[in-house]
Design a protein around this motif. Sequence first.
Motif, short mmCIF file in Angstrom:
data_model
loop_
_atom_site.label_atom_id
_atom_site.label_comp_id
_atom_site.label_asym_id
_atom_site.label_seq_id
_atom_site.Cartn_x
_atom_site.Cartn_y
_atom_site.Cartn_z
N MET A 1 9.17 6.77 -15.88
CA MET A 1 9.01 7.19 -14.49
C MET A 1 7.60 7.72 -14.23
O MET A 1 7.05 7.52 -13.14
CB MET A 1 10.04 8.24 -14.14
N GLN A 2 7.01 8.39 -15.20
CA GLN A 2 5.63 8.86 -15.02
C GLN A 2 4.68 7.68 -14.87
O GLN A 2 3.79 7.69 -14.02
CB GLN A 2 5.22 9.72 -16.21
N ALA A 3 4.88 6.65 -15.69
CA ALA A 3 4.05 5.45 -15.59
C ALA A 3 4.25 4.77 -14.24
O ALA A 3 3.29 4.32 -13.61
CB ALA A 3 4.37 4.49 -16.73
N ALA A 4 5.50 4.68 -13.79
CA ALA A 4 5.78 4.05 -12.50
C ALA A 4 5.18 4.84 -11.35
O ALA A 4 4.63 4.27 -10.40
CB ALA A 4 7.30 3.92 -12.32
N ASP A 5 5.29 6.16 -11.42
CA ASP A 5 4.73 7.00 -10.36
C ASP A 5 3.21 6.88 -10.31
O ASP A 5 2.62 6.79 -9.23
CB ASP A 5 5.13 8.46 -10.61
N THR A 6 2.58 6.84 -11.47
CA THR A 6 1.13 6.66 -11.53
C THR A 6 0.73 5.32 -10.93
O THR A 6 -0.23 5.22 -10.16
CB THR A 6 0.64 6.75 -12.99
N THR A 7 1.46 4.27 -11.28
CA THR A 7 1.13 2.93 -10.80
C THR A 7 1.36 2.81 -9.30
O THR A 7 0.61 2.12 -8.60
CB THR A 7 1.95 1.89 -11.56
N LEU A 8 2.40 3.47 -8.80
CA LEU A 8 2.62 3.50 -7.35
C LEU A 8 1.45 4.17 -6.65
O LEU A 8 0.99 3.71 -5.59
CB LEU A 8 3.93 4.24 -7.04
N TYR A 9 0.93 5.24 -7.22
CA TYR A 9 -0.23 5.93 -6.65
C TYR A 9 -1.43 4.98 -6.62
O TYR A 9 -2.18 4.94 -5.64
CB TYR A 9 -0.55 7.17 -7.48
N TRP A 10 -1.61 4.18 -7.68
CA TRP A 10 -2.71 3.21 -7.69
C TRP A 10 -2.55 2.20 -6.56
O TRP A 10 -3.52 1.85 -5.88
CB TRP A 10 -2.74 2.47 -9.03
N ALA A 11 -1.32 1.73 -6.36
CA ALA A 11 -1.08 0.75 -5.30
C ALA A 11 -1.42 1.34 -3.94
O ALA A 11 -2.00 0.66 -3.08
CB ALA A 11 0.38 0.29 -5.34
N LYS A 12 -1.06 2.60 -3.73
CA LYS A 12 -1.40 3.27 -2.47
C LYS A 12 -2.92 3.40 -2.33
O LYS A 12 -3.50 3.11 -1.27
CB LYS A 12 -0.78 4.66 -2.44
N ALA A 13 -3.58 3.83 -3.41
CA ALA A 13 -5.03 4.04 -3.36
C ALA A 13 -5.79 2.73 -3.20
O ALA A 13 -6.89 2.71 -2.62
CB ALA A 13 -5.49 4.75 -4.65
N ASP A 14 -5.22 1.63 -3.68
CA ASP A 14 -5.88 0.33 -3.59
C ASP A 14 -5.73 -0.32 -2.23
O ASP A 14 -6.23 -1.43 -2.02
CB ASP A 14 -5.35 -0.62 -4.68
N GLY A 15 -5.01 0.32 -1.31
CA GLY A 15 -4.93 -0.21 0.04
C GLY A 15 -3.54 -0.40 0.59
O GLY A 15 -3.38 -0.91 1.71
N LYS A 16 -2.49 -0.04 -0.16
CA LYS A 16 -1.11 -0.13 0.29
C LYS A 16 -0.69 -1.60 0.48
O LYS A 16 -1.48 -2.52 0.32
CB LYS A 16 -0.88 0.67 1.58
N SER A 17 0.57 -1.80 0.83
CA SER A 17 1.14 -3.13 1.07
C SER A 17 0.83 -4.08 -0.09
O SER A 17 0.44 -5.21 0.12
CB SER A 17 0.62 -3.71 2.39
#
Length: 619
Positions: free
Chosen positions: A319-335
């Motif tokens: 879950m920590q890895a998933a949460d971190t990766t979700l943050y990257w997706a948001k920071a990279d521009g969302k969608s």
Amino acid sequence: MSGTSEGPAPAADLIRPAVTESNGEALPRVSFPEDGPLGSAFSAAGPFGSAFSAAPLAMAVVDRDGLVVSANDTFGALLGKPGAALTGLVAAELMDLKADARTWHGYREVLGGRQAKLSCTRRVKHPDGHVLWVQVTAAPLPAAEHGVLLSLTDISARRELQARLRHLEMHDPVTRLPNRTLFFERLSAALEAESYERGGTGRIGLCYLDLDGFKAVNDTLGHRVGDRLLAAVAERLTRCADEAGLARATAPLVARLGGDEFALLVEDSTGTDQLADLAESVLKALQAPFDLSGQRLSLSASIGVVERQAAGTTATGLMQAADTTLYWAKADGKSRWTLFDPERNAHRMTRQALASTLRPAIERGEFTLEYQPLVGMESGRLRGVEALVRWNHPQFGMLTPNRFIGLAEEDGSIVQLGRWVLVTACRQARRWQVDHPDEPPIFVSVNVAVRQVWDSDLVADVAEVLAETGLAPRLLQLELTESAVMGSAGRPLQALQALSDMGVQIAIDDFGTGYSNLAYLSRLPVSVLKLDGSFVRGFQYEGEGVPPNPADEVIVEAMIQLAHRLGLSVTAECVETSSQAARLRRIGCDTGQGWLYSRPVAPDRISELLGTKACNQAS
């Protein structure tokens, strides 16, 4: 078979308190008559025969061999037969007591008189097709009766209620998806060794998604519309999971973890391609607008994707890895979806490690200063130095400012660090002046973050440091970035003006890359412009390769002329070749800084440069 159970109940269903031992001593083994029925009490003519037959509690008497001696009709009704028809049958087979080793052992102990009581839960299939849950109790009859009394209690309604309550407890009321509790229960079970060792791929995957801009829907249209939107999203996610599971034994588990966060858990995943395809299908499914009773809404999602071996993985780690990766997706521009990258995560972890130790490092004295010469373009002599902070980290070695200054600005430790740099640099500049009294004193340039102006009394700090070290104000230059200075107003501008009035020089660093508000520049208490290195690099042409764009030189020359008309001097950063220095000198640049003259060096090296030409190539 009619009247038999469908497999054993889970061990957890055994009611342990009702399984009673005989105080550590074996009960005397009962003896049964060799001939005929088991006592008179339960015979048809016995005194309790009528009560036994008509009792609403399902009861049966079993002999020492486990055969039914007598059963009332209530007992028979639960098993779908008349009570009399059960006589002579093996009681354990009627309730499938042999299927569970623990239950079978306890039952035999009761039959043998070595255990006082057994209580367990069994699942029994009635001949008409419906299933019953019954509570089975086995207890020895009084010694005179020589037998065991079995009683059954129908607990189907209670079990059904428990199942309903568990469903409510484990499912989200808005989307009817499994909730966070059930999701982690399934995830933990999938990561247990026996789960992946008995077959399958031994891998696990997770798509962790968050709806972009969902808060705006709640804020503008209300929570009722927001809940309906969540339910519609859940339907589309479930459809994606079902389609992904068509060619597999099971479909991914879709769960709502809370708010607008959802997860799709893939057990026995086949690799990152499978998770990537699932994430793509989810993004595509959510692209179509949602029509909610005339309200047409569009939204997107950001997805963090993790796929790895189940062995060695924990639920928390996944879950920590998933949460971190979700943050990257948001920071990279969302969608979009982003796949977990161990190297990128290692950098993040390093950044967190640095952030957590920054303040203590200042107190432990782990920082040091190096100084890069600022050289007069005409004379080639040392005129000043820029103080550059370094972190001598015990684990990561010598770190340059780009690794930690941003962190210091975020957590506010830049104020403490900045004051240390100011004190150390001013003290060193004064020491050079004392050690070389026959040479013109050199100034020291110190970088200042805007947060230092806002979160501390920079003017008072500078005045105190100058008084403490004995350095003249004109020998101190403070550098702020162009974006910081050009956006200054109120307190920052007042501070800059007070420092200028004190005699301190103010320089704009990286000029030409920020606001470039020239009208505002004329009203600022600035004395020096430092041209960003991106302009100076265009002057590196040495007669080979692609010649520089002539416009670069025109732009730099125009900025230098403008600065001089405003009474400002100009420093060029990143001067690396003698041809650069010659061109910059020709168009009127005042000072140069770069590897042509020197890299950042220790204070004793600056002492050696005093009184000499810093670089012969620049002369």
